[in-house]
Design an enzyme around this catalytic site. Structure first.
Site, PDB file in Angstrom:
ATOM      1  N   LYS A 171       0.374  -5.839  -3.860  1.00 25.88           N
ATOM      2  CA  LYS A 171      -0.406  -6.657  -4.795  1.00 25.88           C
ATOM      3  C   LYS A 171       0.532  -7.563  -5.555  1.00 25.88           C
ATOM      4  O   LYS A 171       1.749  -7.505  -5.379  1.00 25.88           O
ATOM      5  CB  LYS A 171      -1.254  -5.799  -5.719  1.00 25.88           C
ATOM      6  CG  LYS A 171      -0.494  -4.849  -6.604  1.00 25.88           C
ATOM      7  CD  LYS A 171      -1.407  -4.197  -7.637  1.00 25.88           C
ATOM      8  CE  LYS A 171      -2.617  -3.512  -7.063  1.00 25.88           C
ATOM      9  NZ  LYS A 171      -3.230  -2.562  -7.987  1.00 25.88           N
TER      10      LYS A 171
ATOM     11  N   LYS B  98      -8.296  -4.091   0.161  1.00 22.54           N
ATOM     12  CA  LYS B  98      -8.944  -3.773  -1.115  1.00 22.54           C
ATOM     13  C   LYS B  98      -9.479  -5.041  -1.784  1.00 22.54           C
ATOM     14  O   LYS B  98      -8.752  -6.021  -1.939  1.00 22.54           O
ATOM     15  CB  LYS B  98      -7.930  -3.126  -2.073  1.00 22.54           C
ATOM     16  CG  LYS B  98      -7.607  -1.687  -1.739  1.00 22.54           C
ATOM     17  CD  LYS B  98      -6.365  -1.217  -2.480  1.00 22.54           C
ATOM     18  CE  LYS B  98      -6.482  -1.321  -3.976  1.00 22.54           C
ATOM     19  NZ  LYS B  98      -5.183  -0.952  -4.629  1.00 22.54           N
TER      20      LYS B  98
HETATM   21  O1  LIG Z   1      -3.997   0.506  -7.188  1.00 21.42           O
HETATM   22  C1  LIG Z   1      -3.308   0.981  -8.091  1.00 21.42           C
HETATM   23  C2  LIG Z   1      -2.895   0.203  -9.279  1.00 21.42           C
HETATM   24  O2  LIG Z   1      -1.860  -0.639  -8.987  1.00 21.42           O
HETATM   25  C3  LIG Z   1      -2.617   1.074 -10.420  1.00 21.42           C
HETATM   26  O3  LIG Z   1      -1.679   0.529 -11.310  1.00 21.42           O
HETATM   27  P1  LIG Z   1      -1.440   1.278 -12.686  1.00 21.42           P
HETATM   28  O4  LIG Z   1      -1.200   2.729 -12.375  1.00 21.42           O
HETATM   29  O5  LIG Z   1      -0.254   0.639 -13.304  1.00 21.42           O
HETATM   30  O6  LIG Z   1      -2.693   1.080 -13.477  1.00 21.42           O
END
Ligand SMILES: O=C[C@H](O)COP(=O)(O)O
Length: 251
Positions: free
Chosen positions: A29, A87
């Site tokens: 991401k 996703k």
């Molecule tokens: O898909 C998972 C997310 O990137 C979660 O990130 P985070 O744990 O920093 O909220």
């Protein structure tokens, strides 16, 4: 429960590769473009090449608008680039019907190219802050569109966590609804080790994490640390044993 870790680029993906034995899915991401911000196709390809072949690569298509055609093309770009979990963050969908329309287009675009790829419909635990579809509508959106998994993440990364917005009993209902239609249930949103007891207890299939495995717990300034990935996995394994032994979850 599978562990999905979200590096923000190739360099961090290489750190994930060092901890590959402790994780299950590497999720590409671009956090500076949003909670489910999409990265570039060439970054997905480089990360696919950098992590062991037996570890699936996931890619986020973005915090998407209600534009089924646009989103379907983006999803095709992600799967062509080597991701096998696609996703979609239904940020701009304000009704379940809009979510279903977007996800049906994504499912078709992805599965026409690669039938074994998994499509993940993601809503937001803090949907009330951004005006998108209710978290408990997401399992039905996944089911009616033919997506493989229903997911929740948080849209606003301000330190509040999944359970601040959707408490464990409501997450349990989310998981139950997803399972009732044969979908996987994935949960994320500043999840910490302390959340793993309840997440295990309610039958979560995939937990998504970034901040908890970054230096200082900081998903923005910190970098993913292989030893924190290992520690997170160790706690997951411990909670799985506790659950198997029938001990009630403690949050
Ligand atoms: O898909 C998972 C997310 O990137 C979660 O990130 P985070 O744990 O920093 O909220």
């Amino acid at each position: 429960m599978l562990l999905l870790i979200s590096p923000d680029g190739v360099e961090e993906a290489l750190d994930c590769a060092k901890a590959a034995e402790h994780l299950d899915i590497v999720d590409v991401k671009k956090p500076d473009e949003g909670s489910l911000g999409a990265n570039f196709p060439w970054v997905i390809r480089e990360i696919r090449d950098a992590v062991p072949a037996n570890k699936p690569v996931s890619a986020t298509v973005g915090d998407v608008p209600y534009k089924p055609g646009t989103v379907a093309q983006a999803a095709l770009g992600a799967v062509v680039s080597g991701a096998t979990y696609i996703k979609v963050g239904l940020y701009g969908c304000t009704t379940p019907d809009q979510g279903i329309e977007v996800m049906r287009a994504v499912v078709r675009a992805v599965k026409d190219h690669r039938p074994d790829a998994l499509v993940v419909a993601s809503g937001y635990a803090d949907a009330h802050r951004i005006g998108c579809v209710n978290p408990l509508a997401v399992p039905d959106i996944a089911a009616r569109s033919g997506a493989d998994a229903a997911m929740l993440d948080t849209a606003v990364k301000d330190g509040t966590r999944l359970f601040d917005h959707v408490p464990p009993d409501v997450c349990a209902e989310f998981v139950r609804l997803a399972h009732a239609s044969g979908r996987l249930a994935a949960l994320a949103g500043s999840v910490t080790q302390a959340d793993l007891g309840p997440l295990t207890h309610i039958g979560t299939d995939i937990v998504g994490v970034r901040g908890a495995v970054c230096e200082g717990g900081d998903r923005n300034a910190g970098r993913i640390q292989p030893h924190l990935v290992a520690a997170f996995r160790a706690e997951m394994d411990r909670q799985a044993q506790v659950h198997a032994a029938g001990v009630p979850a403690v949050n």
